[in-house]
Design a protein around this motif. Structure first.
Motif, PDB file in Angstrom:
ATOM      1  N   ARG A 524       0.826  -1.211   0.000  1.00  0.00           N
ATOM      2  CA  ARG A 524       0.000   0.000   0.000  1.00  0.00           C
ATOM      3  C   ARG A 524       0.856   1.255   0.000  1.00  0.00           C
ATOM      4  O   ARG A 524       0.491   2.283  -0.580  1.00  0.00           O
ATOM      5  N   MET A 525       2.005   1.177   0.666  1.00  0.00           N
ATOM      6  CA  MET A 525       2.882   2.343   0.794  1.00  0.00           C
ATOM      7  C   MET A 525       3.915   2.425  -0.326  1.00  0.00           C
ATOM      8  O   MET A 525       4.887   3.164  -0.223  1.00  0.00           O
ATOM      9  N   GLY A 526       3.691   1.694  -1.399  1.00  0.00           N
ATOM     10  CA  GLY A 526       4.495   1.880  -2.603  1.00  0.00           C
ATOM     11  C   GLY A 526       5.640   0.922  -2.803  1.00  0.00           C
ATOM     12  O   GLY A 526       6.414   1.081  -3.752  1.00  0.00           O
ATOM     13  N   ILE A 527       5.782  -0.079  -1.958  1.00  0.00           N
ATOM     14  CA  ILE A 527       6.859  -1.055  -2.111  1.00  0.00           C
ATOM     15  C   ILE A 527       6.410  -2.152  -3.080  1.00  0.00           C
ATOM     16  O   ILE A 527       5.281  -2.642  -3.007  1.00  0.00           O
ATOM     17  N   SER A 528       7.294  -2.533  -4.005  1.00  0.00           N
ATOM     18  CA  SER A 528       6.969  -3.566  -4.983  1.00  0.00           C
ATOM     19  C   SER A 528       8.067  -4.622  -5.011  1.00  0.00           C
ATOM     20  O   SER A 528       9.152  -4.436  -4.445  1.00  0.00           O
ATOM     21  N   TRP A 529       7.782  -5.708  -5.688  1.00  0.00           N
ATOM     22  CA  TRP A 529       8.679  -6.867  -5.700  1.00  0.00           C
ATOM     23  C   TRP A 529       9.164  -7.117  -7.122  1.00  0.00           C
ATOM     24  O   TRP A 529       8.372  -7.127  -8.067  1.00  0.00           O
ATOM     25  N   ARG A 530      10.470  -7.337  -7.273  1.00  0.00           N
ATOM     26  CA  ARG A 530      11.057  -7.423  -8.606  1.00  0.00           C
ATOM     27  C   ARG A 530      11.758  -8.746  -8.903  1.00  0.00           C
ATOM     28  O   ARG A 530      11.971  -9.072 -10.050  1.00  0.00           O
ATOM     29  N   THR A 531      12.159  -9.459  -7.891  1.00  0.00           N
ATOM     30  CA  THR A 531      12.841 -10.730  -8.128  1.00  0.00           C
ATOM     31  C   THR A 531      11.838 -11.872  -8.000  1.00  0.00           C
ATOM     32  O   THR A 531      10.801 -11.754  -7.328  1.00  0.00           O
ATOM     33  N   ALA A 532      12.156 -12.982  -8.651  1.00  0.00           N
ATOM     34  CA  ALA A 532      11.270 -14.146  -8.581  1.00  0.00           C
ATOM     35  C   ALA A 532      11.114 -14.627  -7.144  1.00  0.00           C
ATOM     36  O   ALA A 532      10.019 -15.032  -6.720  1.00  0.00           O
ATOM     37  N   GLU A 533      12.198 -14.563  -6.382  1.00  0.00           N
ATOM     38  CA  GLU A 533      12.146 -15.001  -4.987  1.00  0.00           C
ATOM     39  C   GLU A 533      11.203 -14.122  -4.176  1.00  0.00           C
ATOM     40  O   GLU A 533      10.369 -14.618  -3.405  1.00  0.00           O
ATOM     41  N   GLN A 596      -4.736   8.356  -0.133  1.00  0.00           N
ATOM     42  CA  GLN A 596      -4.632   8.103   1.304  1.00  0.00           C
ATOM     43  C   GLN A 596      -4.477   6.605   1.503  1.00  0.00           C
ATOM     44  O   GLN A 596      -5.408   5.837   1.291  1.00  0.00           O
ATOM     45  N   VAL A 597      -3.273   6.164   1.911  1.00  0.00           N
ATOM     46  CA  VAL A 597      -3.012   4.721   2.007  1.00  0.00           C
ATOM     47  C   VAL A 597      -2.992   4.218   3.442  1.00  0.00           C
ATOM     48  O   VAL A 597      -3.153   3.018   3.664  1.00  0.00           O
ATOM     49  N   ILE A 598      -2.768   5.098   4.425  1.00  0.00           N
ATOM     50  CA  ILE A 598      -2.926   4.726   5.834  1.00  0.00           C
ATOM     51  C   ILE A 598      -3.614   5.880   6.551  1.00  0.00           C
ATOM     52  O   ILE A 598      -3.574   7.032   6.108  1.00  0.00           O
ATOM     53  N   ASP A 599      -4.243   5.571   7.632  1.00  0.00           N
ATOM     54  CA  ASP A 599      -4.957   6.581   8.401  1.00  0.00           C
ATOM     55  C   ASP A 599      -3.991   7.624   8.954  1.00  0.00           C
ATOM     56  O   ASP A 599      -2.860   7.299   9.359  1.00  0.00           O
ATOM     57  N   ALA A 600      -4.399   8.884   8.974  1.00  0.00           N
ATOM     58  CA  ALA A 600      -3.528   9.966   9.441  1.00  0.00           C
ATOM     59  C   ALA A 600      -3.077   9.732  10.883  1.00  0.00           C
ATOM     60  O   ALA A 600      -1.916  10.016  11.235  1.00  0.00           O
TER      61      ALA A 600
END
Length: 713
Positions: A524-533, A596-600
């Motif tokens: 939700r906070m913008g982290i993504s996954w790029r490796t197969a593992e 808005q991805v988490i409550d203030a």
């Protein structure tokens, strides 16, 4: 613009209508001649095609083009500026140009050009019927095309359409030798003449026509071939340049045949005699002279940083961002073509002053010739504006003198010169393990489940978790992580556990909230996954307990933007490198997509615990020890964040923020991840970040952190 001027060679420029009204009156007499001229000139083409076209369309209809059939502007390089709108970061374009104003055009060159290319320029309406008939007779007699009949206006139309072609198909359409192209070109020429003054057409042509050796326009050609400003050209030089436009490669005086170039120059001055603009004696004097040449190196053009050490990595990111914006074209190739030819003035988000101070802070910690990369990204919370991209590398393709790859014998490393996107992701560069900076996502997952900052666990030096693991460290097949040192053992809440980076506290916390919830918060906070593992683990996140200690591959821009959610009261914005794109007719302002991805209130509670790391102190309670307590005194204002170190000191990180800036700084060996940076270097990201955030706070010392709500204290 528009007044006739005298010349030292004749009594004036070409005789003919002197006012727009007179010219348009003359144009009304032309349509019938145009019709017959077209039929005759296109005699080598199927006559029925031309007759059929003109039988269905009157000359007036040819003049009145559809509204969407607009001649595009001639291509110009685009310029990328820093956020101040003044500091030039890069230019994008493949054409060397020096734009001239009409009053800058020397009479002697104009006389030479028109005598050779379009003797009736001041008289015709874009199509020279007399020239068409003459060419048709010559072509018919020769059994092919021996003469053309293109006016300056038609040539201008053709070159603009060709320069602005974005695909091979469009280029073919602009240059193909067909009746349709010729008729379209003539129609455009008539429309251009109806809409523009003769002087404007001539200026546009002279500024865009190709002279060879990469020079577009007279301003560039005069510098490249003669080493002079255009106003300084004499008759010999003007005739040489005017002769080049017909065939720049055939008459190239620098890299081609000087004899051919001289013959062409002599032809030009002879045409000027026939036109009555110079005397035979003046022509003969030039003919008796050698070519007047003083070749100069062509200035560098094309995409690239004005100061590659400081701007190159940002410029590279900007170019990739541009290629993904659908507003600039249907495909990445089309969008980049527009960037190179659109003449845009682009005001970026990069803060030139802060970037310079960040570059200094980085290189003070680690020199550019180190195999370890130390790099930092700064974004603005609540907008996603990228303000800094600094790394101890030089953005350059010249790797000849680079140092050796630390793990592959015989290969060069990426230092000091590289174009690898070290601060963002790219092919083969998914990122670097972010270590304990990822504890933030477990803490937020707990806060979202109404677990307050005071949540307490007895945290031993080593803890046997509920997560099975096949590798080390394990206890009977279960993951058994330890703290960085034994002194961390004891009771901890979120403030002291986060500020002191107590591993065994956070393993218990992730067990309580569920690893899948921590992973979902990170996404939700913008982290993504790029490796197969990483993708495999994320798909089965419930058992991914190691996630809380930052085992995934991530890059600084992503982490900085994720941490910017906290000072923005829970709002995540897409990273944005551009504020405004200025075109000829409007300014296009860009704003990031935000959500808005988490409550203030959750963001404020997480911020409060993050203050403990830097020595700024929590509003809600005691912090205990801190892993980077020196940062707050250095910054001199509110600052929060988290240090991070991966297993065996393979990487080091700091991610943090003030009310106005969010930062992520890393250290790693991009060429050889197994080349651990060591315990002595892992503090460098925090030290560099402190200097950068200090500079940022000094430039904007406003704002504060809101206290957490009572329910989450």
């Amino acid at each position: 613009m528009g007044a006739a001027r005298t010349t030292t060679y004749t009594t004036g420029r070409w005789p003919g209508p002197s006012t727009p009204a007179q010219r348009r009156a003359l144009m009304k007499l032309v349509p019938l001649s145009i019709t017959f001229g077209l039929i005759a000139a296109l005699g080598i083409m199927p006559v029925i095609v031309t007759v059929g076209f003109l039988g269905k369309a009157s000359a007036e209809e040819v003049l009145e083009l559809p509204e969407d059939m607009v001649l595009p502007p001639a291509p110009k390089s685009s310029t990328l500026y820093a956020s101040d709108g003044v500091t030039e970061l890069a230019t994008f374009g493949d054409q060397y140009r020096v734009e001239l104003e009409y009053e800058d055009l020397p009479d002697v060159f104009v006389e030479a050009l028109l005598a050779t290319e379009d003797a009736r320029f001041w008289e015709h309406n874009g199509i020279d019927a007399t020239g068409v008939l003459r060419a048709a007779v010559s072509n018919y007699s020769a059994g092919g095309v021996s003469q053309g009949a293109s006016t300056i206006t038609m040539q201008y139309v053709r070159q603009v359409l060709a320069y602005n072609a974005l695909t091979p198909e469009e280029l073919d359409q602009a240059t193909e030798d067909t009746p349709a192209r010729k008729i379209r070109e003539m129609a455009y020429a008539m429309a251009v003449e109806d809409a523009m003054e003769k002087e404007e057409i001539l200026l546009n042509y002279v500024n865009t026509v190709y002279f060879g050796n990469g020079a577009y326009g007279l301003g560039a050609a005069a510098q490249l071939y003669i080493g002079k400003d255009p106003q300084e050209l004499d008759l010999n030089e003007a005739a040489l340049l005017a002769g080049l436009v017909q065939s720049p490669s055939e008459y190239d005086p620098i890299n081609g045949s000087s004899e051919a170039a001289k013959n062409r120059r002599d032809h030009v001055v002879n045409r000027m005699v026939s036109a009555g603009v110079i005397t035979r004696a003046q022509a003969q004097q030039v003919i008796d002279e050698d070519l007047s040449l003083n070749p100069q190196p062509r200035p560098a053009v094309g995409g690239g940083a004005a100061d590659s050490s400081n701007w190159g990595f940002f410029t590279d990111y900007f170019e990739k961002w541009w290629s993904q914006q659908e507003a600039f074209g249907a495909s990445p190739e089309e969008r980049l073509a527009r960037l190179n030819r659109g003449g845009y003035e682009i005001v970026s988000t990069l803060d030139a002053d802060l970037q310079a101070r960040a570059q200094t802070a980085i290189e003070d910690q680690l020199a550019v010739d180190s195999p370890y990369a130390l790099g930092s990204v700064v974004v603005e919370p609540g907008t996603g504006r990228i303000e800094v991209m600094a790394v101890n590398r030089v953005y350059s393709t010249n790797t000849t003198n680079n140092g050796p790859n630390t793990s592959v014998d015989g290969e060069l490393g990426s230092y000091p010169n590289t174009t690898n996107p070290l601060l963002t992701s790219g092919p083969g560069l998914p990122g670097y393990q972010a270590g304990s900076t990822f504890k933030l996502y477990t803490m937020i997952a707990a806060l979202e489940r109404d677990m307050p900052l005071s949540t307490n666990y007895n945290s031993p030096n080593q803890y046997r978790s509920q997560y099975p693991i096949s590798g080390d460290p394990n206890c009977g097949g279960m993951w058994c992580p330890s703290n960085a040192n034994e002194s961390m053992a004891g009771n901890h809440d979120m403030r002291s556990g986060f500020g002191g980076s107590v591993n065994t506290y956070f393993v218990q916390l992730v067990e309580a909230v569920g690893a899948d919830r921590a992973v979902e918060v990170a996404e939700r906070m913008g982290i993504s996954w790029r490796t197969a593992e990483d993708l495999g683990h994320a798909a089965n996140a419930q058992g991914w307990g190691t996630f809380t200690l930052g085992v995934t591959s991530n890059h600084p821009l992503e982490v900085a933007n994720s941490y910017s959610v906290l000072p923005a009261d829970g709002v995540l914005c897409d990273p944005l490198p551009v504020d405004v794109v200025k075109t000829n007719d409007r300014d296009i302002e860009f704003e990031s997509d935000c959500e808005q991805v988490i409550d203030a209130e959750v963001a404020r509670a997480a911020t409060d615990a993050s203050r403990c790391t830097t020595g700024y102190g929590a509003d809600s309670g005691d912090c205990g020890s801190a892993t980077a307590s020196y940062i707050a005194p250095m910054v001199g204002g509110p600052v929060a964040g988290k240090t991070g170190t991966s297993d065996n000191f393979s990487t080091g990180w700091f991610a943090g923020f003030t009310p106005n800036h969010a930062i992520a700084t890393f250290i790693a060996d991009p060429d050889s991840p197994q080349n651990n940076v060591g315990s002595s270097r892992t503090p460098l990201p925090a030290q560099a970040s402190a200097e950068i955030l200090k500079a940022a706070w000094e430039s904007n010392p406003t704002g504060s952190f809101a206290p957490p709500p009572a329910a989450l204290r």
